[in-house]
Write a protein that holds these residues in place. Sequence first.
Motif, PDB file in Angstrom:
ATOM      1  N   GLY A 168       0.681  -1.377   0.075  1.00 42.19           N
ATOM      2  CA  GLY A 168       0.085   0.045  -0.158  1.00 42.19           C
ATOM      3  C   GLY A 168       0.810   1.431  -0.003  1.00 42.19           C
ATOM      4  N   LYS A 169       0.174   2.314   0.300  1.00 47.27           N
ATOM      5  CA  LYS A 169       0.703   3.784   0.361  1.00 47.27           C
ATOM      6  C   LYS A 169       1.365   3.994   1.732  1.00 47.27           C
ATOM      7  CE  LYS A 169      -0.114   8.218  -1.782  1.00 47.27           C
ATOM      8  NZ  LYS A 169       0.874   7.897  -2.986  1.00 47.27           N
ATOM      9  N   TRP A 170       2.588   4.337   1.773  1.00 43.94           N
ATOM     10  CA  TRP A 170       3.307   4.931   3.004  1.00 43.94           C
ATOM     11  C   TRP A 170       3.794   6.313   2.892  1.00 43.94           C
ATOM     12  CZ3 TRP A 170       3.073   1.884   7.319  1.00 43.94           C
ATOM     13  CH2 TRP A 170       2.726   0.409   7.215  1.00 43.94           C
ATOM     14  N   ARG A 171       3.252   7.232   3.877  1.00 43.71           N
ATOM     15  CA  ARG A 171       3.990   8.557   3.940  1.00 43.71           C
ATOM     16  C   ARG A 171       5.224   8.281   4.687  1.00 43.71           C
ATOM     17  NH1 ARG A 171       2.164  13.837   3.568  1.00 43.71           N
ATOM     18  NH2 ARG A 171       0.078  12.988   2.993  1.00 43.71           N
ATOM     19  N   LEU A 172       6.440   8.915   4.403  1.00 41.02           N
ATOM     20  CA  LEU A 172       7.540   8.981   4.969  1.00 41.02           C
ATOM     21  C   LEU A 172       7.534  10.332   6.042  1.00 41.02           C
ATOM     22  CD1 LEU A 172      10.445   8.211   5.650  1.00 41.02           C
ATOM     23  CD2 LEU A 172      11.113   9.999   3.737  1.00 41.02           C
ATOM     24  N   LEU A 173       7.484   9.895   7.531  1.00 38.20           N
ATOM     25  CA  LEU A 173       7.375  10.751   8.435  1.00 38.20           C
ATOM     26  C   LEU A 173       9.036  11.435   9.043  1.00 38.20           C
ATOM     27  CD1 LEU A 173       4.637   9.322  10.599  1.00 38.20           C
ATOM     28  CD2 LEU A 173       4.189  10.980   8.967  1.00 38.20           C
ATOM     29  N   GLN A 174       9.781  10.664   8.962  1.00 38.69           N
ATOM     30  CA  GLN A 174      11.039  11.027   9.692  1.00 38.69           C
ATOM     31  C   GLN A 174      12.117  10.169   9.166  1.00 38.69           C
ATOM     32  OE1 GLN A 174      11.297  13.179  12.174  1.00 38.69           O
ATOM     33  NE2 GLN A 174      13.166  13.159  12.823  1.00 38.69           N
ATOM     34  N   THR A 175      13.270  10.487   8.999  1.00 38.10           N
ATOM     35  CA  THR A 175      14.471   9.838   8.607  1.00 38.10           C
ATOM     36  C   THR A 175      15.841   9.938   9.497  1.00 38.10           C
ATOM     37  OG1 THR A 175      15.273  11.236   6.965  1.00 38.10           O
ATOM     38  CG2 THR A 175      13.800   9.702   6.283  1.00 38.10           C
ATOM     39  N   ILE A 222      12.722  -4.437   7.617  1.00 38.06           N
ATOM     40  CA  ILE A 222      11.547  -3.904   8.369  1.00 38.06           C
ATOM     41  C   ILE A 222      11.549  -4.329   9.656  1.00 38.06           C
ATOM     42  CG2 ILE A 222       9.008  -3.927   8.423  1.00 38.06           C
ATOM     43  CD1 ILE A 222       8.990  -4.669   5.427  1.00 38.06           C
ATOM     44  N   THR A 223      11.947  -3.560  10.582  1.00 38.59           N
ATOM     45  CA  THR A 223      12.226  -3.931  11.905  1.00 38.59           C
ATOM     46  C   THR A 223      10.801  -3.731  12.822  1.00 38.59           C
ATOM     47  OG1 THR A 223      12.900  -1.828  12.420  1.00 38.59           O
ATOM     48  CG2 THR A 223      14.585  -3.140  11.796  1.00 38.59           C
ATOM     49  N   TYR A 224       9.897  -3.074  12.326  1.00 45.16           N
ATOM     50  CA  TYR A 224       8.584  -3.067  13.006  1.00 45.16           C
ATOM     51  C   TYR A 224       7.546  -2.592  11.929  1.00 45.16           C
ATOM     52  CZ  TYR A 224       4.917  -1.778  16.307  1.00 45.16           C
ATOM     53  OH  TYR A 224       3.620  -1.519  16.896  1.00 45.16           O
ATOM     54  N   LEU A 225       6.334  -3.457  12.194  1.00 44.82           N
ATOM     55  CA  LEU A 225       5.257  -3.187  11.109  1.00 44.82           C
ATOM     56  C   LEU A 225       3.959  -3.385  11.997  1.00 44.82           C
ATOM     57  CD1 LEU A 225       4.293  -2.765   8.394  1.00 44.82           C
ATOM     58  CD2 LEU A 225       4.131  -5.489   7.971  1.00 44.82           C
ATOM     59  N   SER A 226       2.938  -2.539  11.789  1.00 48.97           N
ATOM     60  CA  SER A 226       1.688  -2.603  12.171  1.00 48.97           C
ATOM     61  C   SER A 226       0.899  -2.113  11.312  1.00 48.97           C
ATOM     62  CB  SER A 226       1.508  -1.670  13.523  1.00 48.97           C
ATOM     63  OG  SER A 226       1.328  -0.297  13.271  1.00 48.97           O
ATOM     64  N   ASP A 227      -0.469  -2.045  11.555  1.00 46.47           N
ATOM     65  CA  ASP A 227      -1.322  -1.463  10.439  1.00 46.47           C
ATOM     66  C   ASP A 227      -1.250  -0.259  10.237  1.00 46.47           C
ATOM     67  OD1 ASP A 227      -3.082  -3.972  10.604  1.00 46.47           O
ATOM     68  OD2 ASP A 227      -4.218  -3.544  11.940  1.00 46.47           O
ATOM     69  N   ARG A 228      -0.407   0.807  11.037  1.00 40.46           N
ATOM     70  CA  ARG A 228      -0.342   2.278  10.627  1.00 40.46           C
ATOM     71  C   ARG A 228       1.014   2.561  10.649  1.00 40.46           C
ATOM     72  NH1 ARG A 228      -1.890   5.806  15.883  1.00 40.46           N
ATOM     73  NH2 ARG A 228      -0.962   4.574  17.485  1.00 40.46           N
ATOM     74  N   ILE A 229       2.086   1.778  11.356  1.00 43.48           N
ATOM     75  CA  ILE A 229       3.408   2.224  11.449  1.00 43.48           C
ATOM     76  C   ILE A 229       4.410   1.243  10.908  1.00 43.48           C
ATOM     77  CG2 ILE A 229       5.316   2.732  12.924  1.00 43.48           C
ATOM     78  CD1 ILE A 229       3.143   5.203  12.580  1.00 43.48           C
ATOM     79  N   GLY A 279      17.774   0.893   6.214  1.00 44.09           N
ATOM     80  CA  GLY A 279      18.167   0.522   4.826  1.00 44.09           C
ATOM     81  C   GLY A 279      19.725   0.283   4.793  1.00 44.09           C
ATOM     82  N   ASN A 280      20.043  -0.148   3.728  1.00 42.29           N
ATOM     83  CA  ASN A 280      21.597  -0.887   3.611  1.00 42.29           C
ATOM     84  C   ASN A 280      22.514   0.315   3.563  1.00 42.29           C
ATOM     85  OD1 ASN A 280      20.315  -0.003   0.826  1.00 42.29           O
ATOM     86  ND2 ASN A 280      22.287  -0.233  -0.134  1.00 42.29           N
ATOM     87  N   LYS A 281      22.254   1.747   3.579  1.00 41.21           N
ATOM     88  CA  LYS A 281      23.076   2.618   3.914  1.00 41.21           C
ATOM     89  C   LYS A 281      23.110   3.332   5.392  1.00 41.21           C
ATOM     90  CE  LYS A 281      23.400   3.734  -0.946  1.00 41.21           C
ATOM     91  NZ  LYS A 281      23.080   4.738  -2.237  1.00 41.21           N
ATOM     92  N   GLY A 282      22.386   2.391   6.324  1.00 42.05           N
ATOM     93  CA  GLY A 282      22.308   2.931   7.620  1.00 42.05           C
ATOM     94  C   GLY A 282      21.255   3.903   7.841  1.00 42.05           C
ATOM     95  N   THR A 283      20.214   4.194   7.081  1.00 40.47           N
ATOM     96  CA  THR A 283      19.227   5.064   7.192  1.00 40.47           C
ATOM     97  C   THR A 283      17.971   4.468   7.869  1.00 40.47           C
ATOM     98  OG1 THR A 283      19.818   6.645   5.327  1.00 40.47           O
ATOM     99  CG2 THR A 283      17.717   7.045   6.446  1.00 40.47           C
ATOM    100  N   THR A 284      17.312   5.085   8.731  1.00 43.14           N
ATOM    101  CA  THR A 284      16.336   4.539   9.389  1.00 43.14           C
ATOM    102  C   THR A 284      14.856   5.234   9.101  1.00 43.14           C
ATOM    103  OG1 THR A 284      17.421   3.892  11.473  1.00 43.14           O
ATOM    104  CG2 THR A 284      15.126   4.031  11.563  1.00 43.14           C
ATOM    105  N   PHE A 285      14.074   4.634   8.574  1.00 49.06           N
ATOM    106  CA  PHE A 285      12.742   5.315   7.895  1.00 49.06           C
ATOM    107  C   PHE A 285      11.489   5.074   8.647  1.00 49.06           C
ATOM    108  CE2 PHE A 285      15.583   3.925   4.344  1.00 49.06           C
ATOM    109  CZ  PHE A 285      15.654   5.066   3.855  1.00 49.06           C
ATOM    110  N   ILE A 286      11.048   6.241   9.127  1.00 49.95           N
ATOM    111  CA  ILE A 286       9.515   5.982  10.048  1.00 49.95           C
ATOM    112  C   ILE A 286       8.507   6.377   8.821  1.00 49.95           C
ATOM    113  CG2 ILE A 286       8.268   6.565  12.063  1.00 49.95           C
ATOM    114  CD1 ILE A 286      10.969   7.390  13.157  1.00 49.95           C
ATOM    115  N   LEU A 287       7.541   5.490   8.847  1.00 46.03           N
ATOM    116  CA  LEU A 287       6.464   5.759   7.726  1.00 46.03           C
ATOM    117  C   LEU A 287       5.269   5.440   8.465  1.00 46.03           C
ATOM    118  CD1 LEU A 287       8.881   3.850   6.214  1.00 46.03           C
ATOM    119  CD2 LEU A 287       7.781   5.244   4.212  1.00 46.03           C
ATOM    120  N   LYS A 288       4.162   6.259   7.927  1.00 48.19           N
ATOM    121  CA  LYS A 288       2.691   5.960   8.444  1.00 48.19           C
ATOM    122  C   LYS A 288       1.864   5.369   7.212  1.00 48.19           C
ATOM    123  CE  LYS A 288      -0.817   8.342  11.181  1.00 48.19           C
ATOM    124  NZ  LYS A 288      -1.941   8.005  10.373  1.00 48.19           N
ATOM    125  N   LYS A 289       0.992   4.522   7.568  1.00 50.12           N
ATOM    126  CA  LYS A 289       0.189   4.069   6.305  1.00 50.12           C
ATOM    127  C   LYS A 289      -1.002   5.104   6.299  1.00 50.12           C
ATOM    128  CE  LYS A 289      -0.866   0.338   3.883  1.00 50.12           C
ATOM    129  NZ  LYS A 289      -1.291  -1.073   4.665  1.00 50.12           N
TER     130      LYS A 289
END
Length: 262
Positions: free
Chosen positions: A94-101, A238-245, A250-260
């Motif tokens: 589905g569609k995920w909005r990037l909130l924070q990196t 993917i280190t954490y997944l729920s219905d909304r978060i 990533g392979n370059k060390g970046t952490t992505f926080i996204l909201k469904k």
Amino acid sequence: QQHYFLLAITAAAAAGSITPAHAFQNLLPNLSFSPPKPAASGAVALEDQLLAAIESNGADKRLDNSEQITSLVSQLESSRQSIPRPAVASQLYGKWRLLQTTNADTASPIQRKAVDTTKFDIFQDIVFAEDDPEKLLVRQIVKFSDTNELCVDALASTSAYPLEELTDRERTGKILGLNILGVSLVGDEAVEDPERPDSRVRFVFDEGKFDFGGFTIPYPVPFRNPLFRDAVKGWIDITYLSDRIRISRGNKGTTFILKKED
């Protein structure tokens, strides 16, 4: 007086003007009860705190390495309340909005701009190709406005939708020792966590385009050129997944926080 009141109630019930049940209710105090609200689970409460922390941190600090946000991310990752085998779970698509990196030092200057949500809305969708329901894509969309956007598609591979071409990346990406395209983990450093099965989505960038209200311009990077093919490979764990978060690393060390997105 209470004796006469009881007699009156009994007589009214006998006469049929009120039912016995209603007569009994009239003897009780007029109380109303509200069902208790269910308590939020530990993970949901942490998600709420994470969303609040990102919001209070401010839109101009979406690349910040905030200690509070980092702590909440770690707590969610270690909570063991993530949806299991997230890379093949239906909730991933589905569609995920990037909130924070996190602004990782190993990310390239280009990548840091590509995930900078302080300027534009950015989405990292996990979808299937319009022309092939078996072709999994990681689609990065940068929205400049309602009608103008950059869309970059990467072919993706999981155990549910394997892509034969996607072999492990071989080189870090450094050019003459410089971090121009970003530095990737490779070899032993890139081995999947055996305690998190089916958590990795591998990808290779394939094509992109700018869309200005229907007028399109190809993205000026030769993703399909054999000389660059290894350099445009990557993965997200993917280190954490729920219905909304969704939390991914990533392979370059970046952490992505996204909201469904709904």
